[in-house]
Motif scaffolding. Structure first.
Motif, PDB file in Angstrom:
ATOM      1  N   THR A 246      12.711 -45.179   0.409  1.00  0.00           N
ATOM      2  CA  THR A 246      12.631 -45.212  -1.060  1.00  0.00           C
ATOM      3  C   THR A 246      11.419 -46.044  -1.488  1.00  0.00           C
ATOM      4  OG1 THR A 246      14.032 -47.177  -1.206  1.00  0.00           O
ATOM      5  CG2 THR A 246      15.154 -45.063  -1.363  1.00  0.00           C
ATOM      6  N   MET A 247      10.961 -45.792  -2.726  1.00  0.00           N
ATOM      7  CA  MET A 247       9.769 -46.493  -3.189  1.00  0.00           C
ATOM      8  C   MET A 247      10.015 -48.001  -3.308  1.00  0.00           C
ATOM      9  SD  MET A 247       9.316 -45.756  -7.253  1.00  0.00           S
ATOM     10  CE  MET A 247       9.716 -44.047  -7.443  1.00  0.00           C
ATOM     11  N   PHE A 303      23.786 -34.237  -4.925  1.00  0.00           N
ATOM     12  CA  PHE A 303      23.149 -35.515  -4.540  1.00  0.00           C
ATOM     13  C   PHE A 303      23.043 -35.641  -3.018  1.00  0.00           C
ATOM     14  CE2 PHE A 303      24.267 -39.965  -3.331  1.00  0.00           C
ATOM     15  CZ  PHE A 303      23.220 -40.669  -3.895  1.00  0.00           C
ATOM     16  N   GLN A 335       4.602 -32.129   5.334  1.00  0.00           N
ATOM     17  CA  GLN A 335       4.815 -30.927   4.529  1.00  0.00           C
ATOM     18  C   GLN A 335       5.737 -31.239   3.364  1.00  0.00           C
ATOM     19  OE1 GLN A 335       6.363 -28.802   7.923  1.00  0.00           O
ATOM     20  NE2 GLN A 335       4.715 -27.315   7.731  1.00  0.00           N
ATOM     21  N   LEU A 336       5.669 -30.363   2.354  1.00  0.00           N
ATOM     22  CA  LEU A 336       6.586 -30.517   1.220  1.00  0.00           C
ATOM     23  C   LEU A 336       7.535 -29.322   1.205  1.00  0.00           C
ATOM     24  CD1 LEU A 336       3.987 -31.608  -1.496  1.00  0.00           C
ATOM     25  CD2 LEU A 336       5.859 -33.016  -0.610  1.00  0.00           C
ATOM     26  N   TRP A 342      15.072 -28.623  -2.839  1.00  0.00           N
ATOM     27  CA  TRP A 342      13.785 -29.112  -3.357  1.00  0.00           C
ATOM     28  C   TRP A 342      12.920 -27.989  -3.928  1.00  0.00           C
ATOM     29  CZ3 TRP A 342      13.152 -34.387  -3.763  1.00  0.00           C
ATOM     30  CH2 TRP A 342      14.197 -35.119  -3.217  1.00  0.00           C
ATOM     31  N   ASN A 349      18.115 -34.617  -6.227  1.00  0.00           N
ATOM     32  CA  ASN A 349      19.022 -35.757  -5.979  1.00  0.00           C
ATOM     33  C   ASN A 349      19.286 -36.536  -7.270  1.00  0.00           C
ATOM     34  OD1 ASN A 349      16.349 -36.513  -5.945  1.00  0.00           O
ATOM     35  ND2 ASN A 349      16.497 -37.894  -4.202  1.00  0.00           N
ATOM     36  N   TYR A 350      18.290 -36.609  -8.154  1.00  0.00           N
ATOM     37  CA  TYR A 350      18.489 -37.300  -9.435  1.00  0.00           C
ATOM     38  C   TYR A 350      19.487 -36.511 -10.301  1.00  0.00           C
ATOM     39  CZ  TYR A 350      14.304 -40.246  -8.619  1.00  0.00           C
ATOM     40  OH  TYR A 350      13.384 -41.139  -8.117  1.00  0.00           O
ATOM     41  N   ASP A 353      22.907 -37.245  -9.085  1.00  0.00           N
ATOM     42  CA  ASP A 353      23.247 -38.622  -9.442  1.00  0.00           C
ATOM     43  C   ASP A 353      23.638 -38.714 -10.927  1.00  0.00           C
ATOM     44  OD1 ASP A 353      23.553 -41.228  -8.645  1.00  0.00           O
ATOM     45  OD2 ASP A 353      21.522 -41.495  -7.928  1.00  0.00           O
ATOM     46  N   TYR A 377      21.383 -45.341 -19.713  1.00  0.00           N
ATOM     47  CA  TYR A 377      20.403 -46.193 -19.026  1.00  0.00           C
ATOM     48  C   TYR A 377      19.853 -45.468 -17.789  1.00  0.00           C
ATOM     49  CZ  TYR A 377      20.021 -48.892 -14.662  1.00  0.00           C
ATOM     50  OH  TYR A 377      19.686 -49.300 -13.406  1.00  0.00           O
ATOM     51  N   LEU A 381      16.146 -44.635 -16.617  1.00  0.00           N
ATOM     52  CA  LEU A 381      15.630 -45.160 -15.338  1.00  0.00           C
ATOM     53  C   LEU A 381      15.088 -44.032 -14.462  1.00  0.00           C
ATOM     54  CD1 LEU A 381      16.228 -47.998 -13.274  1.00  0.00           C
ATOM     55  CD2 LEU A 381      17.241 -46.082 -12.109  1.00  0.00           C
ATOM     56  N   ARG A 385      11.420 -43.367 -13.271  1.00  0.00           N
ATOM     57  CA  ARG A 385      11.213 -43.432 -11.814  1.00  0.00           C
ATOM     58  C   ARG A 385      10.558 -42.146 -11.303  1.00  0.00           C
ATOM     59  NH1 ARG A 385      13.785 -46.828  -7.886  1.00  0.00           N
ATOM     60  NH2 ARG A 385      14.036 -45.753  -5.916  1.00  0.00           N
ATOM     61  N   ASP A 389       7.138 -41.764  -9.288  1.00  0.00           N
ATOM     62  CA  ASP A 389       7.091 -41.075  -7.993  1.00  0.00           C
ATOM     63  C   ASP A 389       6.063 -39.934  -8.031  1.00  0.00           C
ATOM     64  OD1 ASP A 389       8.149 -40.815  -5.310  1.00  0.00           O
ATOM     65  OD2 ASP A 389       8.956 -38.897  -5.986  1.00  0.00           O
ATOM     66  N   TRP A 401       0.313 -31.320  -3.946  1.00  0.00           N
ATOM     67  CA  TRP A 401       1.348 -31.718  -4.908  1.00  0.00           C
ATOM     68  C   TRP A 401       1.236 -30.860  -6.167  1.00  0.00           C
ATOM     69  CZ3 TRP A 401       5.778 -34.058  -4.453  1.00  0.00           C
ATOM     70  CH2 TRP A 401       6.486 -34.380  -5.612  1.00  0.00           C
TER      71      TRP A 401
HETATM   72  N1  LIG Z   1      22.170 -45.684  -8.823  1.00  0.00           N
HETATM   73  C1  LIG Z   1      20.950 -46.159  -9.030  1.00  0.00           C
HETATM   74  O1  LIG Z   1      20.756 -47.117  -9.772  1.00  0.00           O
HETATM   75  C2  LIG Z   1      19.785 -45.504  -8.394  1.00  0.00           C
HETATM   76  C3  LIG Z   1      19.958 -44.460  -7.521  1.00  0.00           C
HETATM   77  N2  LIG Z   1      18.870 -43.857  -6.946  1.00  0.00           N
HETATM   78  C4  LIG Z   1      19.122 -42.753  -6.009  1.00  0.00           C
HETATM   79  O2  LIG Z   1      18.545 -43.124  -4.772  1.00  0.00           O
HETATM   80  C5  LIG Z   1      18.059 -41.968  -4.080  1.00  0.00           C
HETATM   81  C6  LIG Z   1      16.634 -42.181  -3.633  1.00  0.00           C
HETATM   82  O3  LIG Z   1      15.774 -42.101  -4.777  1.00  0.00           O
HETATM   83  P1  LIG Z   1      14.188 -42.326  -4.817  1.00  0.00           P
HETATM   84  O4  LIG Z   1      13.797 -43.301  -3.786  1.00  0.00           O
HETATM   85  O5  LIG Z   1      13.815 -42.584  -6.219  1.00  0.00           O
HETATM   86  O6  LIG Z   1      13.522 -40.973  -4.520  1.00  0.00           O
HETATM   87  P2  LIG Z   1      13.656 -39.724  -3.579  1.00  0.00           P
HETATM   88  O7  LIG Z   1      14.701 -39.861  -2.540  1.00  0.00           O
HETATM   89  O8  LIG Z   1      13.749 -38.564  -4.482  1.00  0.00           O
HETATM   90  O9  LIG Z   1      12.281 -39.745  -2.827  1.00  0.00           O
HETATM   91  C7  LIG Z   1      11.066 -39.329  -3.390  1.00  0.00           C
HETATM   92  C8  LIG Z   1      10.147 -39.030  -2.231  1.00  0.00           C
HETATM   93  O10 LIG Z   1      10.587 -37.849  -1.569  1.00  0.00           O
HETATM   94  C9  LIG Z   1       9.477 -37.176  -0.985  1.00  0.00           C
HETATM   95  N3  LIG Z   1       9.459 -35.830  -1.535  1.00  0.00           N
HETATM   96  C10 LIG Z   1       9.362 -35.467  -2.834  1.00  0.00           C
HETATM   97  N4  LIG Z   1       9.393 -34.134  -2.959  1.00  0.00           N
HETATM   98  C11 LIG Z   1       9.514 -33.647  -1.713  1.00  0.00           C
HETATM   99  C12 LIG Z   1       9.592 -32.329  -1.179  1.00  0.00           C
HETATM  100  N5  LIG Z   1       9.545 -31.252  -1.955  1.00  0.00           N
HETATM  101  N6  LIG Z   1       9.700 -32.176   0.150  1.00  0.00           N
HETATM  102  C13 LIG Z   1       9.767 -33.267   0.955  1.00  0.00           C
HETATM  103  N7  LIG Z   1       9.683 -34.523   0.515  1.00  0.00           N
HETATM  104  C14 LIG Z   1       9.559 -34.714  -0.801  1.00  0.00           C
HETATM  105  C15 LIG Z   1       8.245 -37.980  -1.381  1.00  0.00           C
HETATM  106  O11 LIG Z   1       8.007 -38.967  -0.378  1.00  0.00           O
HETATM  107  P3  LIG Z   1       7.354 -38.635   1.071  1.00  0.00           P
HETATM  108  O12 LIG Z   1       6.641 -37.343   0.936  1.00  0.00           O
HETATM  109  O13 LIG Z   1       6.471 -39.795   1.332  1.00  0.00           O
HETATM  110  O14 LIG Z   1       8.502 -38.551   2.026  1.00  0.00           O
HETATM  111  C16 LIG Z   1       8.715 -38.724  -2.612  1.00  0.00           C
HETATM  112  O15 LIG Z   1       7.967 -39.884  -2.819  1.00  0.00           O
HETATM  113  C17 LIG Z   1      18.206 -40.799  -5.057  1.00  0.00           C
HETATM  114  O16 LIG Z   1      19.327 -40.037  -4.713  1.00  0.00           O
HETATM  115  C18 LIG Z   1      18.441 -41.449  -6.410  1.00  0.00           C
HETATM  116  O17 LIG Z   1      19.230 -40.629  -7.219  1.00  0.00           O
HETATM  117  C19 LIG Z   1      17.608 -44.272  -7.226  1.00  0.00           C
HETATM  118  C20 LIG Z   1      17.395 -45.296  -8.083  1.00  0.00           C
HETATM  119  C21 LIG Z   1      18.453 -46.016  -8.737  1.00  0.00           C
END
Ligand SMILES: NC(=O)C1=CN([C@@H]2O[C@H](COP(=O)(O)OP(=O)(O)OC[C@H]3O[C@@H](n4cnc5c(N)ncnc54)[C@H](OP(=O)(O)O)[C@@H]3O)[C@@H](O)[C@H]2O)C=CC1
Ligand SMILES: CC(C)CCC[C@@H](C)[C@H]1CC=C2C3=C(CC[C@@]21C)[C@@]1(C)CC[C@H](O)C[C@@H]1CC3
Length: 417
Positions: A246-247, A303, A335-336, A342, A349-350, A353, A377, A381, A385, A389, A401
């Motif tokens: 995660t970021m 999710f 790769q994406l 996705w 996933n958002y 959630d 909220y 958020l 977020r 991202d 992208w």
């Molecule tokens: N309850 C709460 O307060 C919170 C819950 N969460 C939850 O935590 C979880 C993680 O969230 P978060 O870290 O924000 O983000 P994500 O798990 O969505 O990760 C985003 C990363 O996924 C990769 N990605 C994006 N699109 C693709 C794609 N098409 N194919 C492959 N990889 C891709 C990229 O990273 P890379 O390419 O480098 O792998 C991107 O930076 C989520 O389920 C979210 O809902 C988040 C924040 C707060």
């Protein structure tokens, strides 16, 4: 030492925004705690009263809070079923993280059960939330200050891309060091998943027990809120390794935002629905409860499905569960995914959630806005977020992208956003 990433664009409204958030977030948390207990429970009205220091400060709460942090730190240090490697850092090294969060949850549950059977009044926690939230906030401020000072001694390669603007307020808020550690103890990773998340379910349990004490048994609405949120926390700890990508772990420094968010905001505001239900019991019939369970299950399905698909793909793109999915190559060699979850929206996933967030509020009925605070909220958020991202992904993957955005035009909600 030249601050690394000093040219990174400022986020959260820069130093002014950071200063405002540092005042507003704790004030909002206290407001929510006070309003949840008040008769009218009006989210948007003034708080029922302004608490004096005697209502906020309690040495007992401080002792309890420090014991809790100590217990969770001790559980973190126990042998882990696995030690995972984090993502590669700027200096090409990787850090190792114990995967024992679920074990910490189970051991905490065992200890609490033992305590309850020995007569520990866990329900009393429900009446200590205000002073506990106050000491948690105080801890977050002091801890962030220590982290800020520690970062002064850190090598440039250990600093986060943001959070090193040179403005002390902004950097204090965002956090300067990426992975502050003492030996193998990683403060950010520990705080992100342990004291706050496990504390959240413990507070929920205390509210459930208090309700049983007051009304003979917990209400169906209270059971649902407890069950849904325990599933969410249990899942996060079971999938603990996923947090390493995660970021928050890979990009953000550890400063006030995450320290306060993890230690105070999560346990004391995420338990708002259970707090509301203790003081404002809501009738809930079985048919409505079943519909709400279905909504939560639907959200969880999206999710978990989306997170699992991405995590499996990132670990091993040739895994048979994801090997058939369509992908876009990028210049980085990664790769994406452009089909499966996705390919539906860019942040499935958002979406899941958010659906769960709605299901957690629905047991509280429709008479008040307060229990919907988390949903509102969380929408803000996640939209914010998602924007952060997207900017990071555009920087990382460039044209690939843009192609992904063209192929999958919606961000979170299909055909709407
Ligand atoms: N309850 C709460 O307060 C919170 C819950 N969460 C939850 O935590 C979880 C993680 O969230 P978060 O870290 O924000 O983000 P994500 O798990 O969505 O990760 C985003 C990363 O996924 C990769 N990605 C994006 N699109 C693709 C794609 N098409 N194919 C492959 N990889 C891709 C990229 O990273 P890379 O390419 O480098 O792998 C991107 O930076 C989520 O389920 C979210 O809902 C988040 C924040 C707060
Ligand atoms: C104080 C501000 C309003 C911002 C605080 C943000 C934090 C509360 C969140 C930042 C990222 C988080 C994640 C989770 C909890 C909330 C915080 C810490 C999870 C651990 C929740 C469970 C999921 O399965 C994984 C999440 C990772 C990100």
């Amino acid at each position: 030492m030249a601050p690394q990433g000093s040219r990174a664009p400022l986020e959260f409204g820069g130093p002014l925004g950071a200063a405002a958030l540092m005042l507003l977030l704790p004030a909002t948390m206290v407001h929510l705690l006070l309003v949840a207990r008040s008769g009218p429970a009006r989210l948007l009205g003034p708080p029922p009263y302004l608490p004096g220091l005697e209502a906020l400060w309690s040495p007992r709460a401080l002792l309890l809070w420090l014991t809790w942090l100590g217990l969770q730190a001790a559980l973190y240090l126990l042998p882990a079923r696995k030690v995972a490697e984090g993502q590669e850092l700027k200096d090409k090294s990787t850090l190792r993280y114990p995967i024992n969060g679920f074990q910490a949850l189970v051991l905490t549950a065992l200890l609490v059960s033992l305590g309850v059977s020995a007569g520990l009044p866990v329900g009393e926690l429900a009446e200590m939330l205000l002073p506990l939230a106050f000491v948690a906030t105080l801890t977050a401020f002091i801890f962030s200050l220590l982290l800020y000072l520690k970062a002064l001694l850190a090598p440039t390669s250990a600093l986060a891309p943001g959070g090193n603007s040179g403005n002390p307020i902004y950097d204090f808020f965002l956090g300067r060091e990426l992975n502050p550690r003492i030996r193998s103890f990683d403060f950010k990773y520990f705080c992100e998943l342990r004291p706050g998340l496990i504390g959240w379910v413990l507070i929920n349990l205390a509210l459930l027990m208090k309700e049983a004490e007051l009304r003979g048994s917990p209400s169906l609405a209270m059971w649902l809120v407890n069950g849904f949120q325990l599933l969410y926390v249990g899942d996060a700890l079971w999938q603990e390794e996923a947090v390493l990508t995660t970021m928050d772990i890979t990009h953000d420094g550890f400063g006030f935002m995450l320290a306060f968010g993890d230690l105070a905001w999560v346990p004391f505001t995420y338990s708002l629905q259970a707090q509301f239900l203790l003081y404002h019991p809501q009738p809930l019939g079985l048919p409505m409860a079943s519909v709400i369970c279905l909504i939560n299950a639907f959200g969880f399905y999206i999710f978990r499905g989306a997170n699992a698909q991405k995590n499996t793909f990132r670990k091993n793109p040739s895994d048979p569960r994801v090997a058939d999915l369509e992908t876009i190559p990028t210049a980085t060699g990664r790769q994406l995914l452009v089909s499966g979850w996705w390919g539906m929206v860019r942040h499935p996933n958002y979406l899941g959630d958010l659906i769960m967030a709605l299901a957690w509020s629905l047991p509280c009925g429709m008479s008040h806005l307060l229990p919907y605070f988390y949903f509102l909220y969380f929408t803000v958020l996640l939209v914010h977020r998602e924007g952060r991202d997207e900017r990071q992904c555009l920087q990382k993957y460039g044209l690939a992208w843009r192609e992904y955005c063209r192929r999958v035009p919606y961000r979170i909600v299909p055909y709407i956003y």
